[in-house]
Design a protein around this motif. Sequence first.
Motif, PDB file in Angstrom:
ATOM      1  N   PHE A  84      61.908  -7.323  22.543  1.00 40.28           N
ATOM      2  CA  PHE A  84      60.887  -7.046  23.547  1.00 40.28           C
ATOM      3  C   PHE A  84      61.126  -7.867  24.796  1.00 40.28           C
ATOM      4  CE2 PHE A  84      58.930  -5.875  19.568  1.00 40.28           C
ATOM      5  CZ  PHE A  84      58.197  -4.745  19.872  1.00 40.28           C
ATOM      6  N   GLN A  85      60.758  -7.268  25.939  1.00 42.26           N
ATOM      7  CA  GLN A  85      60.924  -7.974  27.205  1.00 42.26           C
ATOM      8  C   GLN A  85      60.065  -9.243  27.252  1.00 42.26           C
ATOM      9  OE1 GLN A  85      60.173  -5.454  30.539  1.00 42.26           O
ATOM     10  NE2 GLN A  85      60.823  -7.000  32.001  1.00 42.26           N
ATOM     11  N   ASN A  86      58.800  -9.104  26.851  1.00 41.03           N
ATOM     12  CA  ASN A  86      57.970 -10.307  26.695  1.00 41.03           C
ATOM     13  C   ASN A  86      58.086 -10.683  25.228  1.00 41.03           C
ATOM     14  OD1 ASN A  86      56.852 -10.142  29.304  1.00 41.03           O
ATOM     15  ND2 ASN A  86      55.363  -8.680  28.576  1.00 41.03           N
ATOM     16  N   ARG A  88      58.254 -11.043  21.552  1.00 42.52           N
ATOM     17  CA  ARG A  88      57.171 -10.836  20.590  1.00 42.52           C
ATOM     18  C   ARG A  88      57.636 -11.335  19.230  1.00 42.52           C
ATOM     19  NH1 ARG A  88      53.635  -6.521  22.622  1.00 42.52           N
ATOM     20  NH2 ARG A  88      52.407  -6.873  20.765  1.00 42.52           N
ATOM     21  N   GLU A 177      66.180  -7.260  28.376  1.00 43.09           N
ATOM     22  CA  GLU A 177      66.362  -8.502  29.137  1.00 43.09           C
ATOM     23  C   GLU A 177      66.673  -9.715  28.264  1.00 43.09           C
ATOM     24  OE1 GLU A 177      63.627  -9.224  32.243  1.00 43.09           O
ATOM     25  OE2 GLU A 177      63.645  -7.158  32.918  1.00 43.09           O
TER      26      GLU A 177
ATOM     27  N   GLY B  94      56.919 -17.149  31.291  1.00 40.51           N
ATOM     28  CA  GLY B  94      56.752 -15.884  30.570  1.00 40.51           C
ATOM     29  C   GLY B  94      55.495 -15.122  30.933  1.00 40.51           C
ATOM     30  N   ARG B  95      55.166 -15.056  32.223  1.00 47.67           N
ATOM     31  CA  ARG B  95      54.116 -14.185  32.741  1.00 47.67           C
ATOM     32  C   ARG B  95      52.885 -14.095  31.860  1.00 47.67           C
ATOM     33  NH1 ARG B  95      58.615 -10.881  30.856  1.00 47.67           N
ATOM     34  NH2 ARG B  95      60.085 -10.971  32.554  1.00 47.67           N
ATOM     35  N   ARG B  99      45.903  -9.560  29.993  1.00 45.18           N
ATOM     36  CA  ARG B  99      46.414  -8.222  29.729  1.00 45.18           C
ATOM     37  C   ARG B  99      45.357  -7.135  29.782  1.00 45.18           C
ATOM     38  NH1 ARG B  99      51.408  -8.268  27.576  1.00 45.18           N
ATOM     39  NH2 ARG B  99      51.051  -6.188  26.762  1.00 45.18           N
ATOM     40  N   GLY B 148      57.516  -5.651  33.225  1.00 48.02           N
ATOM     41  CA  GLY B 148      57.714  -7.097  33.188  1.00 48.02           C
ATOM     42  C   GLY B 148      57.737  -7.720  34.570  1.00 48.02           C
ATOM     43  N   GLN B 151      54.387  -7.800  36.212  1.00 46.16           N
ATOM     44  CA  GLN B 151      53.548  -8.878  35.673  1.00 46.16           C
ATOM     45  C   GLN B 151      53.913 -10.215  36.302  1.00 46.16           C
ATOM     46  OE1 GLN B 151      53.473  -9.001  31.371  1.00 46.16           O
ATOM     47  NE2 GLN B 151      52.942  -6.839  31.232  1.00 46.16           N
TER      48      GLN B 151
ATOM     49  N   ASP C 191      51.624 -10.190  14.696  1.00 43.68           N
ATOM     50  CA  ASP C 191      51.867  -9.300  15.823  1.00 43.68           C
ATOM     51  C   ASP C 191      52.145  -7.902  15.293  1.00 43.68           C
ATOM     52  OD1 ASP C 191      52.901  -7.815  17.955  1.00 43.68           O
ATOM     53  OD2 ASP C 191      53.705  -9.595  18.923  1.00 43.68           O
ATOM     54  N   ALA C 194      55.188  -5.969  16.870  1.00 41.75           N
ATOM     55  CA  ALA C 194      56.487  -6.461  16.433  1.00 41.75           C
ATOM     56  C   ALA C 194      56.727  -6.061  14.984  1.00 41.75           C
ATOM     57  CB  ALA C 194      56.562  -7.977  16.595  1.00 41.75           C
TER      58      ALA C 194
END
Lengths: 257, 245, 333
Positions: A84-86, A88, A177, B94-95, B99, B148, B151, C191, C194
């Motif tokens: 995942f980009q952010n 997880r 990423e 990490g932004r 959310r 991303g 954000q 999560d 995930a």
Amino acid sequence: MNILTVENLTLTFGGLMAISDLSFSVAKGQVTSLIGPNGAGKTCVFNCITGFYRPTGGRILFGGENLVGRPPYQITERGICRTFQNIRLFNALTAVENVAAGQHTRTGCGLLRCLFRTGRSRRDERNVREKSFRWLEFVGLTDFYDYQARQLPYGDQRRLEIARALASEPKLLLLDEPAAGMNHNEQERLLALIREIVQLGITVVMIDHNMGMVMQISNHIVVLDYGRKIAEGPPETVRNDEQVINAYLGEDFDAAS
Amino acid sequence: MPIWERISMPLLELDGVSVSYGKIQAVSDISLTVEEKEIVVILGNNGAGKTTTLRAISGLNPPHHGRILFDGREIHHLPPDKIVSLGITHVPEGRRVFRDMTVLENLDLGGFSRRREKSYLKSRLEMILDLFPRLAERKNQLAGTLSGGEQQMLAMGRAMMVEPRLLMLDEPSLGLAPLFVQLIFNILKETAASGTTVLLVEQNARLALKMADKGYVLETGSVKLSGPAGELAGHDEVVKAYLGG
Amino acid sequence: MAKGRHSLTAGSVALIAGLLVPLLVRNPYYIELGVQIEFYMVLAIGLNMVVGYCGLLDLGYAAFFAIGAYTTGILMTHLHFSFWFCIPFCILGAALAGVIIGGPTLRLRSDYLAVVTLGFGEIVQLLATNLKITGGATGIFGIHPLRLGAHAFSMTDYYYMMIILVVLGVVGAYSLRYSRVGRAWHYIREDEDAAMAMGVNTALFKLYAYITGAMWGSMVGAVYAVSMTAIAPESFSYSQSVLILIAVILGGLGSIPGVLVGAVLVVVLPELLRGVALFRLLVFGLLMVVFMILRPQGMWPENIRGVFKPLVGKTAGKKPGNGSALSLGGGGE
Ligand SMILES: Nc1ncnc2c1ncn2[C@@H]1O[C@H](COP(=O)(O)OP(=O)(O)OP(=O)(O)O)[C@@H](O)[C@H]1O
Ligand SMILES: Nc1ncnc2c1ncn2[C@@H]1O[C@H](COP(=O)(O)OP(=O)(O)OP(=O)(O)O)[C@@H](O)[C@H]1O
Ligand SMILES: [Mg+2]
Ligand SMILES: [Mg+2]
């Protein structure tokens, strides 16, 4: 030979076209990169392939089968896994237990077998444990096996996520990423890691904004802008493409990267 | 204190700061100074303690040793909200956006500490939406569904809603397109010129050193090298480790 | 793991002490208190799988306890079933109810489950109070106690029987924790997205957790019915569900030694506070708040680290698959 073919993929949110009529294919055993400005729709493509988003139109062919409409777990079973980009991760769990998640689809003990610890479940457990440690070692995190995922620095978390995805024994690995948050040195190591992954026979599709890395490792690059494909080809072609330079790379790209 | 001392006093000073997580010592005996209107960059490998240093300054991980002075005043024992109200804003790694709130709601929250000054906030908001046209396009989208990079823009925009005295950014270029990274760095330069001091952690060492006045290189929790950015950019070890020479 | 061995020793000591109690203590009050503690222990172990392992907030756990107790009560008094013959019906009933409640709600990702289970708990208690077959507000009485030949079970016998149940529960809960299913539950808790990406069929595994808890709870309810010989709706109220949940949270979500300690506290504290009569619940509540402030993770938090130990000497030199020998070692220097 192509392992994945995306045909006329379209994804809309209300009035917003996140992906419009996108087609490309991914050659087996190679590294294909998806690049483009922020908000171009790259992550959305991953979300469609892995079943997290249901495309508005189009087909995604993998192993002769259309994946559209399948839930994520079935797609992972078929051999596609992602990061995942952010990041997880399972934050409170240890690094090894995170990696063990990958083995979920490669083992099959249900509730009763697990409850009664049958021979098969114990065999599976040993296997999962062994494989998890090996993948952890593969990404160089053995020493941190009992750290909680959240205690690892950012760059290590990224590598842990890759190990977890690899543990699902994918044929196709989607990296969103992977180099974000890594300095030059670490990127070099990541590059070597990806090369090693490819050597294992795993096909890689990667999204990244780090052009130095993308240009070095990709066999093929697909460029998106506003959900549309604006260019496609090997790195040399793409980096000299006028449209790509204007939309994404910038004039002084070579100096900046 | 006498005026001449005040003038020469750095805006931020870390004096022998150590931070640990339980038994793990993440940062040990770090000293650094940031002068008013300067741009200072912290470089370092994965796990070197960069994030921890910023978190110590903003009070999220208070140091167990050493002193942190802001404007000559000790702040290392203050809670995070007090530190924010002194004019230190932190854009975390990490932004971290809210959310389930819209883009506009996120930006409004950034102005919380000056919430009474309606017209000031209005002009800031306009400025930020000008700076990041993409955010203006997506005003009412939930922040969690932004891409991303979007954000990341939002996290920066939120921090810039009030003009802080010290703006701390943890890897602002993370996940931004090459063209956009340059834009962000230009914005930071302008911000510094207009009176906000900037302290940033950055992986894109080449660009960061080009823009910054001063740099520190951390290694396993301590300062390994420091000096004017131009000098660091020419330093052998830095070139080898961070610039890929 | 040293820590794992630690809890094993603590567990054995506690077990031996538990076995000795009836021999040393003659006062029936203490035996009854012991049985009560045991009931909360087994219930907490069951709820812990749902809330602690899988992260599903279930506010109506007592409903399954009630289903087991009432099924047993009805079958034994009206149809003269033997106790053991009732158990499969209890389990079946709970599983069915679990699927009906959990099936549709667990597909959704948010906290609807809390609201739905809350409502379900209320409905079950209302049904018990108002149906004829459940004996209305007075409940069911005259349930025959268990017998072994000519000997009818005494409280002390139930005490031992419950110890067996506690041990079974602990072993089962540990087995699940360190297995594919227990891990999947933890992934979901941490999560859900995930977990899905790693191939966990999250809807199915959440249902597994919910139904496992349900079946276990109803079995405990069956034992409760025979050991008390009489049951009434007030034993299955919302506050019962909450008390079990408190045992889990107070002890430490996800931690088996934790929830056992929690169960002891939940029973013993109010008893100790009998002296303050009127303010008993008030003081109990305050104590709870203090505990949570002092130990937000619970009295005995889950030992996350004990899950996998390294394979000493085995990992070295091996690479997964047919990997090359390229060295990538030593993250985060
Ligand atoms: N669930 C959603 N609802 C509404 N809009 C969405 C949603 N998900 C994505 N979008 C929008 O779709 C566009 C494409 O998003 P995507 O995440 O694919 O971008 P990206 O190419 O990965 O960009 P980045 O490089 O910044 O990560 C963005 O403008 C985003 O705001
Ligand atoms: N919550 C935590 N608990 C325990 N250890 C932690 C925690 N957070 C960080 N650490 C440790 O502290 C050290 C410094 O971490 P930090 O996040 O400050 O590194 P960093 O320089 O920001 O790295 P990166 O470039 O990867 O972001 C690391 O060794 C890390 O393992
Ligand atoms: Mg993206
Ligand atoms: Mg960091």
